[in-house]
Design a protein around this motif. Structure first.
Motif, PDB file in Angstrom:
ATOM      1  N   MET A   1       6.264  -4.246   9.821  1.00  0.00           N
ATOM      2  CA  MET A   1       7.456  -4.070   8.987  1.00  0.00           C
ATOM      3  C   MET A   1       7.856  -2.771   8.936  1.00  0.00           C
ATOM      4  N   THR A   2       9.099  -2.341   8.965  1.00  0.00           N
ATOM      5  CA  THR A   2       9.515  -0.914   8.768  1.00  0.00           C
ATOM      6  C   THR A   2       9.399  -0.654   7.486  1.00  0.00           C
ATOM      7  N   ALA A   3       9.892   0.667   7.315  1.00  0.00           N
ATOM      8  CA  ALA A   3      10.165   1.048   5.838  1.00  0.00           C
ATOM      9  C   ALA A   3      11.345   0.281   5.351  1.00  0.00           C
ATOM     10  N   ALA A   4      12.255   0.126   5.978  1.00  0.00           N
ATOM     11  CA  ALA A   4      13.493  -0.471   5.457  1.00  0.00           C
ATOM     12  C   ALA A   4      13.309  -2.047   4.875  1.00  0.00           C
ATOM     13  N   ALA A   5      12.151  -2.638   5.664  1.00  0.00           N
ATOM     14  CA  ALA A   5      11.987  -3.891   5.267  1.00  0.00           C
ATOM     15  C   ALA A   5      11.262  -4.222   4.009  1.00  0.00           C
ATOM     16  N   PHE A   6      10.701  -3.189   3.442  1.00  0.00           N
ATOM     17  CA  PHE A   6      10.049  -3.158   2.126  1.00  0.00           C
ATOM     18  C   PHE A   6      11.368  -2.957   1.280  1.00  0.00           C
ATOM     19  N   GLY A   7      12.562  -2.724   1.465  1.00  0.00           N
ATOM     20  CA  GLY A   7      13.322  -2.281   0.528  1.00  0.00           C
ATOM     21  C   GLY A   7      13.741  -3.313  -0.434  1.00  0.00           C
ATOM     22  N   ASP A   8      13.495  -4.566  -0.226  1.00  0.00           N
ATOM     23  CA  ASP A   8      13.953  -5.625  -1.020  1.00  0.00           C
ATOM     24  C   ASP A   8      12.805  -5.892  -2.093  1.00  0.00           C
ATOM     25  N   PHE A   9      11.578  -5.338  -1.941  1.00  0.00           N
ATOM     26  CA  PHE A   9      10.493  -5.428  -2.847  1.00  0.00           C
ATOM     27  C   PHE A   9      10.019  -4.211  -3.878  1.00  0.00           C
ATOM     28  N   SER A  10       9.445  -4.788  -4.812  1.00  0.00           N
ATOM     29  CA  SER A  10       9.060  -3.934  -5.993  1.00  0.00           C
ATOM     30  C   SER A  10       7.364  -4.066  -5.697  1.00  0.00           C
ATOM     31  N   VAL A  11       6.596  -2.893  -6.120  1.00  0.00           N
ATOM     32  CA  VAL A  11       5.077  -2.975  -6.143  1.00  0.00           C
ATOM     33  C   VAL A  11       4.695  -2.447  -7.413  1.00  0.00           C
ATOM     34  N   LEU A  12       3.439  -2.929  -7.851  1.00  0.00           N
ATOM     35  CA  LEU A  12       2.950  -2.477  -8.989  1.00  0.00           C
ATOM     36  C   LEU A  12       1.523  -1.903  -8.589  1.00  0.00           C
ATOM     37  N   VAL A  13       1.195  -0.645  -8.776  1.00  0.00           N
ATOM     38  CA  VAL A  13       0.017  -0.057  -8.561  1.00  0.00           C
ATOM     39  C   VAL A  13      -0.829  -0.012  -9.682  1.00  0.00           C
ATOM     40  N   ILE A  14      -2.040  -0.702  -9.813  1.00  0.00           N
ATOM     41  CA  ILE A  14      -3.291  -0.508 -11.126  1.00  0.00           C
ATOM     42  C   ILE A  14      -4.447   0.188 -10.508  1.00  0.00           C
ATOM     43  N   GLU A  15      -4.447   1.560 -10.891  1.00  0.00           N
ATOM     44  CA  GLU A  15      -5.631   2.392 -10.647  1.00  0.00           C
ATOM     45  C   GLU A  15      -5.931   3.360 -11.715  1.00  0.00           C
ATOM     46  N   ASP A  16      -7.055   3.307 -12.192  1.00  0.00           N
ATOM     47  CA  ASP A  16      -7.498   4.088 -13.324  1.00  0.00           C
ATOM     48  C   ASP A  16      -7.633   5.594 -13.188  1.00  0.00           C
ATOM     49  N   GLU A  17      -7.435   6.033 -11.885  1.00  0.00           N
ATOM     50  CA  GLU A  17      -7.640   7.532 -11.553  1.00  0.00           C
ATOM     51  C   GLU A  17      -6.297   7.896 -11.310  1.00  0.00           C
ATOM     52  N   LYS A  18      -5.884   8.946 -12.254  1.00  0.00           N
ATOM     53  CA  LYS A  18      -4.359   9.512 -12.211  1.00  0.00           C
ATOM     54  C   LYS A  18      -3.960   9.741 -10.938  1.00  0.00           C
ATOM     55  N   PHE A  19      -4.809  10.753 -10.274  1.00  0.00           N
ATOM     56  CA  PHE A  19      -4.424  11.570  -9.088  1.00  0.00           C
ATOM     57  C   PHE A  19      -4.397  10.463  -7.990  1.00  0.00           C
ATOM     58  N   THR A  20      -5.294   9.522  -7.864  1.00  0.00           N
ATOM     59  CA  THR A  20      -5.244   8.343  -6.748  1.00  0.00           C
ATOM     60  C   THR A  20      -4.036   7.405  -7.051  1.00  0.00           C
ATOM     61  N   ARG A  21      -3.736   7.089  -8.387  1.00  0.00           N
ATOM     62  CA  ARG A  21      -2.607   6.351  -8.724  1.00  0.00           C
ATOM     63  C   ARG A  21      -1.283   7.058  -8.047  1.00  0.00           C
ATOM     64  N   MET A  22      -1.079   8.325  -8.299  1.00  0.00           N
ATOM     65  CA  MET A  22       0.127   9.190  -8.043  1.00  0.00           C
ATOM     66  C   MET A  22       0.278   9.126  -6.393  1.00  0.00           C
ATOM     67  N   VAL A  23      -0.805   9.189  -5.745  1.00  0.00           N
ATOM     68  CA  VAL A  23      -0.898   9.468  -4.316  1.00  0.00           C
ATOM     69  C   VAL A  23      -0.372   7.997  -3.784  1.00  0.00           C
ATOM     70  N   LEU A  24      -1.247   7.092  -4.232  1.00  0.00           N
ATOM     71  CA  LEU A  24      -0.613   5.668  -3.804  1.00  0.00           C
ATOM     72  C   LEU A  24       0.848   5.431  -4.211  1.00  0.00           C
ATOM     73  N   ALA A  25       1.347   5.877  -5.169  1.00  0.00           N
ATOM     74  CA  ALA A  25       2.746   5.348  -5.578  1.00  0.00           C
ATOM     75  C   ALA A  25       3.644   6.156  -4.627  1.00  0.00           C
ATOM     76  N   LYS A  26       3.251   7.348  -4.275  1.00  0.00           N
ATOM     77  CA  LYS A  26       3.848   8.127  -3.370  1.00  0.00           C
ATOM     78  C   LYS A  26       3.827   7.581  -2.212  1.00  0.00           C
ATOM     79  N   MET A  27       2.808   7.204  -1.426  1.00  0.00           N
ATOM     80  CA  MET A  27       2.582   6.353  -0.189  1.00  0.00           C
ATOM     81  C   MET A  27       3.659   5.092  -0.126  1.00  0.00           C
ATOM     82  N   LEU A  28       3.530   4.501  -1.303  1.00  0.00           N
ATOM     83  CA  LEU A  28       4.440   3.236  -1.240  1.00  0.00           C
ATOM     84  C   LEU A  28       5.765   3.397  -1.394  1.00  0.00           C
ATOM     85  N   GLY A  29       5.973   4.602  -2.005  1.00  0.00           N
ATOM     86  CA  GLY A  29       7.395   4.961  -2.050  1.00  0.00           C
ATOM     87  C   GLY A  29       7.930   5.419  -0.591  1.00  0.00           C
ATOM     88  N   THR A  30       7.157   6.092   0.007  1.00  0.00           N
ATOM     89  CA  THR A  30       7.550   6.570   1.464  1.00  0.00           C
ATOM     90  C   THR A  30       7.533   5.232   2.385  1.00  0.00           C
TER      91      THR A  30
END
Length: 130
Positions: free
Chosen positions: A1-30
């Protein structure tokens, strides 16, 4: 699946470590998700599901006060049928068989052993959303 293929979807990241949560959110955004929502534990994750109605959840297992398994159990008995069937990808440092079996018994869809990478996120999420 290409990045464009995820463009129709939203994702929720649940992570208690703030730094890890920010890194995951950034990866998912990219990876191209149209929206990346964040929560810091299972309780705020349940509220975020109700508010944002994501298409998939990436969830840490070990959190307080409500851990990933507690989040998943509550989600699977929701009054909302869409929420009951929401794909959940668990992230864990400890991928032992007992933990994985318990999570699978409660409807976990798949696992990522930490640290998550763009490649393993793409692979697991493509399988759930494809």
């Amino acid at each position: 699946m290409t990045a464009a293929a995820f463009g129709d979807f939203s994702v929720l990241v649940i992570e208690d470590e703030k730094f890890t949560r920010m890194v995951l959110a950034k990866m998912l955004g990219t990876l191209g998700f149209k929206a990346v929502h964040q929560a810091e534990d299972g309780e705020s994750g349940l509220a975020a599901v109700a508010t944002h109605d994501p298409d998939v959840v990436v969830c840490d297992v070990e959190m307080q006060p409500l851990d990933g398994l507690g989040f998943l159990k509550a989600l699977r008995v929701s009054d909302n049928a869409r929420h009951r069937g929401l794909p959940v990808v668990f992230m864990t440092n400890r991928a032992d068989k007992d933990r994985m079996a318990e999570a699978a018994a409660h409807g976990a869809d798949t696992f990522i052993v930490k640290p998550a990478t763009p490649d393993n996120l793409r692979e697991k999420l493509s399988a759930k959303l494809g």
